[in-house]
Design a protein around this motif. Sequence first.
Motif, mmCIF file in Angstrom:
data_model
loop_
_atom_site.group_PDB
_atom_site.id
_atom_site.type_symbol
_atom_site.label_atom_id
_atom_site.label_comp_id
_atom_site.label_asym_id
_atom_site.label_seq_id
_atom_site.Cartn_x
_atom_site.Cartn_y
_atom_site.Cartn_z
ATOM 1 N N ASP A 86 116.468 53.720 -37.335
ATOM 2 C CA ASP A 86 116.945 52.554 -38.063
ATOM 3 C C ASP A 86 116.641 51.288 -37.254
ATOM 4 O O ASP A 86 116.921 51.218 -36.057
ATOM 5 C CB ASP A 86 118.453 52.663 -38.307
ATOM 6 N N THR A 89 120.487 49.562 -36.285
ATOM 7 C CA THR A 89 121.428 50.293 -35.429
ATOM 8 C C THR A 89 120.732 51.006 -34.274
ATOM 9 O O THR A 89 121.385 51.377 -33.297
ATOM 10 C CB THR A 89 122.189 51.341 -36.247
ATOM 11 N N ASN A 91 119.788 53.941 -34.411
ATOM 12 C CA ASN A 91 120.148 55.348 -34.508
ATOM 13 C C ASN A 91 119.110 56.105 -35.335
ATOM 14 O O ASN A 91 118.513 55.551 -36.263
ATOM 15 C CB ASN A 91 121.529 55.509 -35.132
ATOM 16 N N TYR A 93 117.272 58.833 -37.942
ATOM 17 C CA TYR A 93 117.468 59.482 -39.227
ATOM 18 C C TYR A 93 116.806 60.860 -39.261
ATOM 19 O O TYR A 93 117.253 61.748 -39.987
ATOM 20 C CB TYR A 93 116.866 58.634 -40.355
ATOM 21 N N PHE A 112 119.410 63.553 -39.546
ATOM 22 C CA PHE A 112 120.706 62.987 -39.194
ATOM 23 C C PHE A 112 121.344 62.333 -40.415
ATOM 24 O O PHE A 112 120.728 61.479 -41.052
ATOM 25 C CB PHE A 112 120.548 61.918 -38.111
ATOM 26 N N ASN A 113 122.572 62.709 -40.719
ATOM 27 C CA ASN A 113 123.356 62.003 -41.731
ATOM 28 C C ASN A 113 124.325 61.102 -40.983
ATOM 29 O O ASN A 113 125.348 61.559 -40.451
ATOM 30 C CB ASN A 113 124.112 63.002 -42.619
ATOM 31 N N GLN A 114 124.007 59.817 -40.936
ATOM 32 C CA GLN A 114 124.806 58.887 -40.148
ATOM 33 C C GLN A 114 126.145 58.565 -40.796
ATOM 34 O O GLN A 114 127.037 58.024 -40.136
ATOM 35 C CB GLN A 114 124.009 57.596 -39.905
ATOM 36 N N ARG A 115 126.327 58.923 -42.066
ATOM 37 C CA ARG A 115 127.618 58.703 -42.726
ATOM 38 C C ARG A 115 128.615 59.809 -42.388
ATOM 39 O O ARG A 115 129.806 59.549 -42.221
ATOM 40 C CB ARG A 115 127.429 58.622 -44.247
ATOM 41 N N ASN A 117 128.045 62.114 -39.781
ATOM 42 C CA ASN A 117 127.838 62.562 -38.398
ATOM 43 C C ASN A 117 127.525 64.057 -38.321
ATOM 44 O O ASN A 117 128.051 64.789 -37.483
ATOM 45 C CB ASN A 117 129.053 62.225 -37.525
ATOM 46 N N ASN A 136 129.150 59.340 -32.608
ATOM 47 C CA ASN A 136 128.512 58.074 -32.956
ATOM 48 C C ASN A 136 127.457 57.697 -31.912
ATOM 49 O O ASN A 136 127.647 57.905 -30.710
ATOM 50 C CB ASN A 136 129.548 56.954 -33.046
ATOM 51 N N ASN A 137 126.348 57.169 -32.403
ATOM 52 C CA ASN A 137 125.244 56.686 -31.567
ATOM 53 C C ASN A 137 124.520 57.787 -30.806
ATOM 54 O O ASN A 137 123.801 57.508 -29.838
ATOM 55 C CB ASN A 137 125.733 55.620 -30.568
#
Length: 257
Positions: A86, A89, A91, A93, A112-115, A117, A136-137
Amino acid sequence: MKKIIIFLIVIITLGFDTQNKEAFAGGEFLKFRLHYGLINAGYATIEVKDEILNNQAVYHVIGKGWSTGMTKFFFGVEDDYESYIDKVTRNPYRFVRKINEGGYTKNQEGFFNQRTNRILVKDYKHKTEKAFDFPNNAQDILSSFYYLRNYPNINKIKAGESVVIDMFFDDEITKFKLKFIGREDIKTKFGVVSTMIFKPLVQSGRIFKEQESLTIWISDDYNKIPIRIKATLLVGSVKADLEEYKGLNNPFKLKAK
């Protein structure tokens, strides 16, 4: 030997930045020459492309490592790593990991599903799918580099202090720790470069002689790119030097003669 290239790819993708200027942009390309003792062992490259993934603007990072000459004959290596990051961020995907190191192979893709985790890892070699939680991160191998290049307050770090991030690697979250040693001006093919010196803490006993067997020299400018890497192994040593660069987002600073 089979994990050496993995660690080198991780290392050659590590840099730090603390200023308002962006440390990198699409179009950046770095190439490194690897030496095992006096032998030219191979090369590694990493480049950044601007792309769209699922209607999201991302950096598509592509890392490659391969052996050459006598090293290729005795221990052939052909590694491919990718990460989709991204732009805001930093981070990840998605990651891709395709490696062949002396017959040791992996063919994986992670989403990765960042919503939520959660990361879904597809193993195409073993035809399996597994899901894991991540904090996170958390970063993958390549995204670690770009996340750290904009790490805050890195220029205020003192000798002996460390930077620690969560990294997803081999189906688990590990603490990737880098200890700051100090600063040094080193001679390169491009001229004298001011650098920051870090030591990633690695597992000793199997490949590396001790936990602080790796040393990284990072350019002490707005780019924060790796200039040199040295690794002391149980047998021999590995060295990587920056061989070529282009598309840097900031001027590459050299010391005046």
